[in-house]
Write a protein that holds these residues in place. Structure first.
Motif, PDB file in Angstrom:
ATOM      1  N   VAL A 173       0.838  -1.205   0.000  1.00 29.78           N
ATOM      2  CA  VAL A 173       0.000   0.000   0.000  1.00 29.78           C
ATOM      3  C   VAL A 173       0.872   1.253   0.000  1.00 29.78           C
ATOM      4  O   VAL A 173       0.654   2.176  -0.782  1.00 29.78           O
ATOM      5  CB  VAL A 173      -0.939  -0.005   1.229  1.00 29.78           C
ATOM      6  CG1 VAL A 173      -1.750   1.285   1.271  1.00 29.78           C
ATOM      7  CG2 VAL A 173      -1.848  -1.223   1.194  1.00 29.78           C
ATOM      8  N   ASP A 174       1.884   1.281   0.888  1.00 31.10           N
ATOM      9  CA  ASP A 174       2.754   2.450   1.015  1.00 31.10           C
ATOM     10  C   ASP A 174       4.059   1.989   1.651  1.00 31.10           C
ATOM     11  O   ASP A 174       4.075   1.577   2.821  1.00 31.10           O
ATOM     12  CB  ASP A 174       2.093   3.518   1.896  1.00 31.10           C
ATOM     13  CG  ASP A 174       2.960   4.767   2.039  1.00 31.10           C
ATOM     14  OD1 ASP A 174       4.110   4.760   1.556  1.00 31.10           O
ATOM     15  OD2 ASP A 174       2.487   5.741   2.634  1.00 31.10           O
ATOM     16  N   PRO A 175       5.184   2.021   0.917  1.00 30.12           N
ATOM     17  CA  PRO A 175       6.455   1.548   1.477  1.00 30.12           C
ATOM     18  C   PRO A 175       6.845   2.198   2.786  1.00 30.12           C
ATOM     19  O   PRO A 175       7.521   1.586   3.618  1.00 30.12           O
ATOM     20  CB  PRO A 175       7.463   1.877   0.364  1.00 30.12           C
ATOM     21  CG  PRO A 175       6.653   1.881  -0.879  1.00 30.12           C
ATOM     22  CD  PRO A 175       5.311   2.437  -0.476  1.00 30.12           C
ATOM     23  N   LEU A 176       6.444   3.460   3.014  1.00 26.94           N
ATOM     24  CA  LEU A 176       6.845   4.145   4.240  1.00 26.94           C
ATOM     25  C   LEU A 176       6.083   3.673   5.471  1.00 26.94           C
ATOM     26  O   LEU A 176       6.421   4.071   6.585  1.00 26.94           O
ATOM     27  CB  LEU A 176       6.672   5.658   4.066  1.00 26.94           C
ATOM     28  CG  LEU A 176       7.688   6.323   3.125  1.00 26.94           C
ATOM     29  CD1 LEU A 176       7.429   7.814   3.031  1.00 26.94           C
ATOM     30  CD2 LEU A 176       9.115   6.055   3.572  1.00 26.94           C
ATOM     31  N   LEU A 177       5.080   2.813   5.277  1.00 34.07           N
ATOM     32  CA  LEU A 177       4.385   2.284   6.447  1.00 34.07           C
ATOM     33  C   LEU A 177       5.296   1.397   7.287  1.00 34.07           C
ATOM     34  O   LEU A 177       5.079   1.232   8.489  1.00 34.07           O
ATOM     35  CB  LEU A 177       3.137   1.495   6.009  1.00 34.07           C
ATOM     36  CG  LEU A 177       1.981   2.339   5.452  1.00 34.07           C
ATOM     37  CD1 LEU A 177       0.872   1.445   4.932  1.00 34.07           C
ATOM     38  CD2 LEU A 177       1.442   3.292   6.521  1.00 34.07           C
ATOM     39  N   TYR A 178       6.298   0.777   6.678  1.00 34.08           N
ATOM     40  CA  TYR A 178       7.228  -0.054   7.431  1.00 34.08           C
ATOM     41  C   TYR A 178       8.681   0.315   7.190  1.00 34.08           C
ATOM     42  O   TYR A 178       9.580  -0.431   7.546  1.00 34.08           O
ATOM     43  CB  TYR A 178       7.013  -1.542   7.104  1.00 34.08           C
ATOM     44  CG  TYR A 178       6.017  -2.205   8.035  1.00 34.08           C
ATOM     45  CD1 TYR A 178       6.395  -2.600   9.316  1.00 34.08           C
ATOM     46  CD2 TYR A 178       4.710  -2.418   7.638  1.00 34.08           C
ATOM     47  CE1 TYR A 178       5.493  -3.193  10.170  1.00 34.08           C
ATOM     48  CE2 TYR A 178       3.795  -3.021   8.487  1.00 34.08           C
ATOM     49  CZ  TYR A 178       4.199  -3.416   9.756  1.00 34.08           C
ATOM     50  OH  TYR A 178       3.298  -4.018  10.602  1.00 34.08           O
ATOM     51  N   ASN A 179       8.963   1.469   6.578  1.00 30.80           N
ATOM     52  CA  ASN A 179      10.317   1.987   6.447  1.00 30.80           C
ATOM     53  C   ASN A 179      10.379   3.334   7.151  1.00 30.80           C
ATOM     54  O   ASN A 179       9.524   4.187   6.922  1.00 30.80           O
ATOM     55  CB  ASN A 179      10.697   2.172   4.976  1.00 30.80           C
ATOM     56  CG  ASN A 179      10.923   0.854   4.262  1.00 30.80           C
ATOM     57  OD1 ASN A 179      11.485  -0.075   4.827  1.00 30.80           O
ATOM     58  ND2 ASN A 179      10.476   0.764   3.017  1.00 30.80           N
ATOM     59  N   ILE A 189      12.505   5.704   6.712  1.00 34.12           N
ATOM     60  CA  ILE A 189      12.762   6.729   5.702  1.00 34.12           C
ATOM     61  C   ILE A 189      12.677   6.058   4.333  1.00 34.12           C
ATOM     62  O   ILE A 189      12.645   4.826   4.231  1.00 34.12           O
ATOM     63  CB  ILE A 189      14.159   7.390   5.848  1.00 34.12           C
ATOM     64  CG1 ILE A 189      15.268   6.346   5.644  1.00 34.12           C
ATOM     65  CG2 ILE A 189      14.306   8.122   7.159  1.00 34.12           C
ATOM     66  CD1 ILE A 189      16.645   6.942   5.439  1.00 34.12           C
ATOM     67  N   ASP A 190      12.679   6.858   3.281  1.00 32.92           N
ATOM     68  CA  ASP A 190      12.825   6.328   1.939  1.00 32.92           C
ATOM     69  C   ASP A 190      14.274   5.857   1.798  1.00 32.92           C
ATOM     70  O   ASP A 190      15.216   6.659   1.917  1.00 32.92           O
ATOM     71  CB  ASP A 190      12.522   7.441   0.924  1.00 32.92           C
ATOM     72  CG  ASP A 190      12.739   7.001  -0.522  1.00 32.92           C
ATOM     73  OD1 ASP A 190      13.205   5.877  -0.751  1.00 32.92           O
ATOM     74  OD2 ASP A 190      12.438   7.807  -1.417  1.00 32.92           O
ATOM     75  N   ASN A 250      20.301   3.450  -0.451  1.00 34.10           N
ATOM     76  CA  ASN A 250      20.009   2.034  -0.211  1.00 34.10           C
ATOM     77  C   ASN A 250      18.742   1.650  -0.979  1.00 34.10           C
ATOM     78  O   ASN A 250      18.124   2.479  -1.642  1.00 34.10           O
ATOM     79  CB  ASN A 250      19.861   1.770   1.285  1.00 34.10           C
ATOM     80  CG  ASN A 250      20.291   0.369   1.679  1.00 34.10           C
ATOM     81  OD1 ASN A 250      20.266  -0.557   0.869  1.00 34.10           O
ATOM     82  ND2 ASN A 250      20.683   0.208   2.929  1.00 34.10           N
ATOM     83  N   ASP A 251      18.331   0.397  -0.854  1.00 35.70           N
ATOM     84  CA  ASP A 251      17.133  -0.100  -1.521  1.00 35.70           C
ATOM     85  C   ASP A 251      16.297  -0.899  -0.541  1.00 35.70           C
ATOM     86  O   ASP A 251      16.831  -1.510   0.395  1.00 35.70           O
ATOM     87  CB  ASP A 251      17.490  -1.019  -2.700  1.00 35.70           C
ATOM     88  CG  ASP A 251      18.181  -0.268  -3.822  1.00 35.70           C
ATOM     89  OD1 ASP A 251      17.617   0.737  -4.259  1.00 35.70           O
ATOM     90  OD2 ASP A 251      19.263  -0.698  -4.239  1.00 35.70           O
ATOM     91  N   MET A 252      14.994  -0.920  -0.768  1.00 37.26           N
ATOM     92  CA  MET A 252      14.115  -1.809  -0.018  1.00 37.26           C
ATOM     93  C   MET A 252      14.124  -3.178  -0.688  1.00 37.26           C
ATOM     94  O   MET A 252      14.146  -3.274  -1.914  1.00 37.26           O
ATOM     95  CB  MET A 252      12.693  -1.261   0.012  1.00 37.26           C
ATOM     96  CG  MET A 252      11.747  -2.071   0.872  1.00 37.26           C
ATOM     97  SD  MET A 252      10.041  -1.489   0.740  1.00 37.26           S
ATOM     98  CE  MET A 252       9.591  -2.141  -0.872  1.00 37.26           C
ATOM     99  N   ARG A 253      14.115  -4.220   0.127  1.00 41.06           N
ATOM    100  CA  ARG A 253      14.027  -5.577  -0.402  1.00 41.06           C
ATOM    101  C   ARG A 253      12.937  -6.326   0.344  1.00 41.06           C
ATOM    102  O   ARG A 253      12.722  -6.115   1.539  1.00 41.06           O
ATOM    103  CB  ARG A 253      15.345  -6.332  -0.235  1.00 41.06           C
ATOM    104  CG  ARG A 253      16.487  -5.762  -1.050  1.00 41.06           C
ATOM    105  CD  ARG A 253      17.703  -6.672  -1.006  1.00 41.06           C
ATOM    106  NE  ARG A 253      18.190  -6.860   0.353  1.00 41.06           N
ATOM    107  CZ  ARG A 253      18.409  -8.048   0.917  1.00 41.06           C
ATOM    108  NH1 ARG A 253      18.147  -9.164   0.268  1.00 41.06           N
ATOM    109  NH2 ARG A 253      18.866  -8.123   2.150  1.00 41.06           N
TER     110      ARG A 253
END
Length: 542
Positions: free
Chosen positions: A321-327, A329-330, A336-339
């Motif tokens: 839904v929204d990557p920032l809900l569990y990160n 920061i961006d 870095n990257d989200m995996r």
């Protein structure tokens, strides 16, 4: 004691990021920088935009003396940072003029000098074997001399927090001696690393209130609080923070430059690096780890490869839904990257996100997703692991989508023989029988182990039909014996990392027999390369 900084003290530069990787960081067990290494580290730190780079202790260590000589000769051209020489004050009972160590600091030609001085009465009396008056005179004389020679001077007040707790007036007298003589910053050092954030912040705030001096902070990590302590000091008023790359240093290490800067920039809103440098944090961290010959810490805050990796299915559902809900920061802010990690914890959202990352579109295909989730969980229960084997996972997902062409070859059989010869040499011989391009091929090759021999025999059989195979090399091979099920035969998990010199990809094989587990991983590696060759898809998977 209550006073303000003396007139003329240069306080114009608002905040200092001071790196001591080449001196304090080099004290880590297992690190031994050559002079060329030190020059390379300094260039990377300067590119990052730190304000000060402490190059070492000239006069005390020959490599450090050579480093400063080569830097002064033009081998180190700094665009952002000032080079700092580290050393001690004159010795007790001597004069500055006759002190060879002080002379070496001048001869380094570094524009900034950091002097270390004991600020704990117990160290002054027991280690230096002098009194507080002489200790302060040592500081005052040396600072005044170096300032008179055109050097900018910082004072590292060694053992400050322990000394302040024992005898605060003595600790402050040492600071006063330095600042009165012209030192720009009084750096409070938690030399033994025993402080905790709240108490340290109270002390920093109290020192600033009592003296009005510009205060810095240097924290060791013996309580795993060096980063937190450094940030607490900044929030209490410190405007100079000393760190090392990746937290390198003796014992438990120092405050990690990348975590401190990441927090200063993204949490406290302090623009302590040039804006264009912040996305370079992850790259520079890994580059400095390579020079130190230390494997990067995958779980390091901000810059580690797992810093934004998500394993739980619940996380993946929210991230979709929204990557920032569990990160927090961006990840791209710090380079870095989200995996998304796919394990037995994976749900449909995890696999859909991972598929998107791998270039496999599973959106709007619930039946395929459900089948893929079931397959992953079934294999994970038998010992397979796809966390570090993206290439094998991609093959699995494409197979569920029926989006895979046939395998590049079909195995008929293989055999491996281990030959222990009379001279003690142990050689493996492998024979493979495969069908490729409608032809039955038999090939035999030797290797220094069964996997090497299998790989060599397979290459010999396939290369005339698959010329791209000549580009592929086995880069790494890892074996783990799984004993999760007592009373049953052990299961072996093999990870194979392959490369074609443009990208790397990792595959996994699991079996009760180590050779078969290795064979499965090797076959996946070639199948993945074949898929890429056929489709022309670019990109690397680790």
């Amino acid at each position: 004691m209550s006073r303000t900084a003396p007139a003329g003290t240069p306080l114009g530069d608002e905040f200092h990021v001071y790196d001591t990787t080449l001196r304090d960081g080099a004290q880590r067990e297992g690190i031994s920088y050559s002079v060329a290494d030190k020059l390379a580290v300094a260039r990377l730190l300067d590119d990052l935009g730190v304000g000060f780079i402490e190059g070492g202790w000239p006069g005390a260590l020959p490599k450090d003396t050579e480093f400063f000589a080569r830097a002064a000769a033009g081998e180190l051209e700094l665009r952002h940072a000032a080079l700092v020489a580290f050393g001690s004050t004159r010795r007790a009972g001597s004069t500055v003029a006759e002190d060879l160590q002080v002379r070496a600091l001048l001869e380094s030609r570094a524009p900034v000098v950091t002097l270390v001085a004991k600020s704990d009465r117990r160290h002054i009396e027991r280690a230096l074997r002098t009194d507080v008056d002489e200790a302060c005179a040592m500081v005052r004389d040396t600072v005044a001399f170096l300032v008179g020679e055109g050097r900018r001077v910082f004072l590292d007040a060694e053992h400050f927090f322990d000394g302040y707790a024992y005898d605060p007036d003595c600790a402050l007298r040492v600071l006063d001696a330095a600042v009165t003589a012209g030192a720009d910053v009084a750096v409070l050092c938690d030399t033994n690393g025993g402080q905790l954030p709240l108490g340290l912040a109270d002390t920093v705030g109290e020192v600033i209130a009592r003296t009005g001096f510009r205060v810095g902070i240097h924290c060791q990590d013996d309580t795993a609080s060096a980063v937190a302590n450094s940030l607490a000091a900044v929030q209490a008023g410190a405007t100079h923070v000393q760190c090392t790359a990746n937290g390198y240093g003796e014992r438990a290490g120092n405050a990690d430059l990348f975590a401190v800067v990441g927090n200063l920039v993204t949490k406290l809103g302090k623009p302590v690096l040039p804006a264009e440098s912040v996305p370079e944090l992850a790259r520079v961290s890994h580059a400095l780890a390579e020079i130190a010959n230390i494997a990067p810490n995958t779980h390091q805050a901000y810059v580690g490869s797992s810093a934004f990796a998500h394993k739980a299915g619940l996380h993946a559902s929210a991230i979709k839904v929204d990557p920032l809900l569990y990160n927090h920061i961006d990840p791209t802010v710090v380079g870095n990257d989200m995996r998304v990690l796919v394990t037995e914890m994976a749900g449909r959202a995890s696999l859909e996100l991972k598929g998107r990352e791998l270039g496999v579109d599973l959106a709007g295909q619930p039946a395929v997703l459900n089948a893929a989730v079931r397959r992953v969980k079934e294999l994970e229960a038998r010992g397979w692991s796809f966390e570090a084997a993206d290439a094998s996972l991609e093959l699995l997902l494409r197979a569920e989508l029926s989006a895979m062409d046939g395998p590049p070859f079909v195995l008929e059989s293989y055999r491996v023989i281990l030959d222990h010869r009379l001279d003690g040499e142990v050689v493996s011989e492998a024979t493979v029988k495969v069908r490729v391009a409608g032809e039955r091929v038999i090939a035999t090759a030797e290797g220094n182990g069964p996997v090497h021999a299998l790989d060599a025999a397979l290459r010999e059989a396939l290369l005339p039909h698959l010329p791209w195979l000549n580009e592929v090399r086995l880069a790494d091979y890892k074996v783990r014996i799984l004993t999760d099920h007592p009373g049953t035969d052990a299961v072996t998990r093999v990870l194979v990392e392959s490369t074609d010199h443009e990208r790397e990809w990792t595959t996994v094989g699991v079996h009760g027999n180590i050779v078969e587990a290795s064979w499965l991983a090797l076959c996946d590696a070639l199948a993945h390369k074949a898929m890429r060759v056929r489709s022309g898809v670019a990109g690397a998977h680790r």
